[in-house]
Design an enzyme around this catalytic site. Structure first.
Site, short mmCIF file in Angstrom:
data_model
loop_
_atom_site.label_atom_id
_atom_site.label_comp_id
_atom_site.label_asym_id
_atom_site.label_seq_id
_atom_site.Cartn_x
_atom_site.Cartn_y
_atom_site.Cartn_z
N CYS A 14 -28.88 -1.57 21.13
CA CYS A 14 -28.53 -2.96 21.44
C CYS A 14 -27.35 -3.05 22.39
CB CYS A 14 -28.24 -3.72 20.15
SG CYS A 14 -26.82 -3.11 19.22
N GLN A 52 -31.02 -10.41 19.09
CA GLN A 52 -31.17 -9.06 19.64
C GLN A 52 -32.53 -8.48 19.27
OE1 GLN A 52 -28.87 -6.95 21.49
NE2 GLN A 52 -30.78 -5.82 21.70
N ARG A 104 -32.83 -9.66 26.58
CA ARG A 104 -32.02 -10.65 25.85
C ARG A 104 -32.14 -12.00 26.54
NH1 ARG A 104 -27.79 -9.31 22.52
NH2 ARG A 104 -27.94 -11.51 22.01
N ASP A 126 -27.36 2.27 16.44
CA ASP A 126 -26.29 1.30 16.72
C ASP A 126 -24.97 1.99 16.39
OD1 ASP A 126 -24.90 -1.04 17.32
OD2 ASP A 126 -25.37 -2.02 15.41
N ARG A 136 -21.55 -16.90 16.97
CA ARG A 136 -21.34 -15.49 16.61
C ARG A 136 -20.13 -15.45 15.71
NH1 ARG A 136 -21.28 -10.09 20.26
NH2 ARG A 136 -23.48 -10.45 19.91
N HIS A 182 -28.71 -9.85 13.27
CA HIS A 182 -28.64 -10.11 14.71
C HIS A 182 -30.06 -10.45 15.21
CE1 HIS A 182 -27.07 -10.30 18.61
NE2 HIS A 182 -26.71 -9.05 18.83
N1 NVA Z 1 -23.45 -3.70 14.90
C1 NVA Z 1 -22.76 -4.12 16.09
C2 NVA Z 1 -23.71 -4.82 17.01
C3 NVA Z 1 -23.09 -5.31 18.30
C4 NVA Z 1 -24.07 -6.04 19.17
C5 NVA Z 1 -21.61 -5.02 15.72
O1 NVA Z 1 -21.79 -5.88 14.82
O2 NVA Z 1 -20.53 -4.89 16.28
N1 CP Z 2 -26.04 -6.47 21.92
C1 CP Z 2 -25.15 -7.48 21.94
O1 CP Z 2 -25.25 -8.43 21.17
O2 CP Z 2 -24.19 -7.35 22.88
P1 CP Z 2 -22.87 -8.23 23.00
O3 CP Z 2 -22.00 -7.89 21.82
O4 CP Z 2 -22.27 -7.80 24.31
O5 CP Z 2 -23.23 -9.68 22.99
#
Ligand code: NVA
Ligand code: CP
Length: 304
Positions: free
Chosen positions: A259, A132, A287, A219, A102, A129
């Protein structure tokens, strides 16, 4: 499947194979049928950003598959002090059987795959993502039975979630309608894929996108790394909220998906969130099953 870097790389058959395997693994877990497909394998999990769902679903998923998950905080690694990704990839390839990462730049994930020799799984970048969205598609199919004739709607920021939902939704055959403010549209590579399908619309009018929708996604307005823009974004996204008025334009049995984490009172009202909490937490649960399918397809011996 060698890697999971982005939805754009997957064929429709690969996506459906992953979803079928995820359904099977979910069934096996519910019925206490062991599935140690990854016995003896180790997954490194590199995190440059916070996580609850991604970390815990991969960590428990790997354990349930008989393998070993190794949590690697980027802050504690040399990559956090500037060691090149090319070198990190080549070193970690000598120890591990796969890497889930990540991070911010999609290029970093692509480079890990380019310079390493083991499967790389994208656990979220600023661009996309995919893990997800596999869970999201799994949840939609679970509730609706199939993707046939469905309309997916996404309201809000044209971010990593929007980019992956558009590609994933279209690849499994749904119509996809997106409403974003003009300055916050999805990535051009995604629009270049979506526009020729004839099943995609992009507008800056949320109600228009929500008409007859079977599932509405949203989101956060400020993603990880954009916290300093939060106030500016609150103004830009005013009106891009999933609320009762928006849902009244959708199909009466429209699902709502998020998500998570969610910001109640911003992209979604507390009322809509709670009314659709079962769907949203099923999505979060999925997930685990979807990530296990990705792990088996990439790190496994392809017996599945
Ligand atoms: N768009 C959000 C998704 C988190 C799972 C982010 O990148 O923070
Ligand atoms: N939706 C998601 O990816 O959650 P986290 O940021 O908690 O991993």
């Amino acid at each position: 499947m060698k890697h999971l870097l982005k939805m754009l790389d997957l064929t429709t058959d690969e996506i459906l194979d992953l979803l079928n395997l995820a359904d099977q693994l979910k069934y096996e877990r519910k019925h206490h049928i062991p599935h140690p497909h990854l016995a003896g394998k180790t997954l490194g999990m590199i995190f440059q950003k916070a996580s609850t769902r991604t970390r815990v679903s991969f960590e428990t998923g790997m354990t349930q598959l008989g393998g070993y998950p190794l949590f690697l905080s980027a802050n504690d690694m040399q990559i956090g002090r500037g060691e090149p990704v090319q070198d990190t990839a080549r070193v970690l390839s000598r120890y591990l059987d796969g890497i889930m990462i990540r991070t911010f730049a999609q290029q970093e994930v692509e480079d890990l795959a380019k310079y390493g020799t083991i499967p790389i799984i994208n656990g979220l970048t600023d661009f996309c993502h995919p893990c997800q969205v596999l869970a999201d598609l799994m949840t939609v199919r679970e509730y609706k039975g199939s993707f046939e004739g469905l309309k997916m709607c996404y309201i809000g920021d044209g971010n990593n979630m929007a980019n992956s939902l558009i590609v994933g939704g279209l690849k499994v055959g749904m119509k996809v309608a997106v409403a974003c403010p003009n300055n916050y549209q999805p990535d051009q590579k995604v629009l270049d894929f979506a526009n020729p399908t004839g099943k995609f619309t992009l507008t800056d009018k949320p109600i228009e996108a929500a008409v007859d929708a079977d599932v509405i996604f949203t989101d956060v307005w400020a993603s990880m790394g954009q916290e300093h823009e939060a106030e500016k974004r609150k103004l830009a996204f005013d009106g891009y909220q999933v609320n009762d008025e928006l849902l009244s334009a959708a199909h009466p049995e429209c699902m709502v998906q998020h998500c998570l984490p969610a910001h109640r009172g911003e992209e979604i009202t507390a009322e809509v969130f709670e009314a659709h909490a079962n769907e949203i937490f099923d999505e979060a649960e999925n997930r685990l099953h979807a990530q296990k399918a990705v792990l088996v397809k990439t790190l496994g011996n392809n017996e599945n």
